[in-house]
Design a protein around this motif. Sequence first.
Motif, PDB file in Angstrom:
ATOM      1  N   CYS A  51       1.602   4.994   0.885  1.00 58.70           N
ATOM      2  CA  CYS A  51       1.190   6.035   1.817  1.00 58.70           C
ATOM      3  C   CYS A  51       2.054   7.265   1.551  1.00 58.70           C
ATOM      4  O   CYS A  51       3.279   7.162   1.485  1.00 58.70           O
ATOM      5  CB  CYS A  51       1.387   5.588   3.265  1.00 58.70           C
ATOM      6  N   GLN A  89      -3.196   1.551  -4.240  1.00 63.28           N
ATOM      7  CA  GLN A  89      -2.958   2.994  -4.201  1.00 63.28           C
ATOM      8  C   GLN A  89      -4.023   3.743  -3.424  1.00 63.28           C
ATOM      9  O   GLN A  89      -5.105   3.230  -3.148  1.00 63.28           O
ATOM     10  CB  GLN A  89      -2.934   3.552  -5.621  1.00 63.28           C
ATOM     11  N   CYS A  90      -3.719   5.001  -3.176  1.00 59.63           N
ATOM     12  CA  CYS A  90      -4.685   5.936  -2.621  1.00 59.63           C
ATOM     13  C   CYS A  90      -5.735   6.223  -3.688  1.00 59.63           C
ATOM     14  O   CYS A  90      -5.522   5.954  -4.867  1.00 59.63           O
ATOM     15  CB  CYS A  90      -4.013   7.263  -2.278  1.00 59.63           C
ATOM     16  N   THR A 108       0.861  -1.179   0.000  1.00 64.10           N
ATOM     17  CA  THR A 108       0.000   0.000   0.000  1.00 64.10           C
ATOM     18  C   THR A 108       0.897   1.229   0.000  1.00 64.10           C
ATOM     19  O   THR A 108       1.837   1.312   0.793  1.00 64.10           O
ATOM     20  CB  THR A 108      -0.910   0.021   1.246  1.00 64.10           C
ATOM     21  N   HIS A 151      -8.468   3.282   3.320  1.00 63.65           N
ATOM     22  CA  HIS A 151      -7.007   3.258   3.266  1.00 63.65           C
ATOM     23  C   HIS A 151      -6.432   2.346   4.351  1.00 63.65           C
ATOM     24  O   HIS A 151      -5.513   1.567   4.089  1.00 63.65           O
ATOM     25  CB  HIS A 151      -6.444   4.676   3.381  1.00 63.65           C
ATOM     26  N   TYR A 161      -7.303   9.196  -5.677  1.00 61.57           N
ATOM     27  CA  TYR A 161      -6.914  10.568  -6.003  1.00 61.57           C
ATOM     28  C   TYR A 161      -8.147  11.373  -6.390  1.00 61.57           C
ATOM     29  O   TYR A 161      -8.936  10.950  -7.224  1.00 61.57           O
ATOM     30  CB  TYR A 161      -5.897  10.561  -7.147  1.00 61.57           C
TER      31      TYR A 161
END
Length: 100
Positions: A7, A33-34, A5, A55, A36
Amino acid sequence: MKTITICGSMKFAEKMKQIAWRLEVEKGFNVLQCIYNEQNEPITDEAQKHLDAAHYRKIDICDAVYIVDIDGYIGKSVADEILYAKENGKELIFHSNSLK
């Protein structure tokens, strides 16, 4: 294949996308991924809670956390994520010590 992951501060969003590409192509990682907010929508408190929960769930299911620490920057949210990952036995990989 290791699942990781990413961060990092959203101020590094474009860089994190590039890093994710390199990690999958060059290192063979499976990258979580985050999300966006490219459309720059306002984020309500409730939406932020959902994003945070998602997350942290990504951290739960990954093997390692890849910390994007450009110029040594780690904000409070990322510091909290690092602490959570550590407490849950996740490997920590710092960008400053890995891919450049």
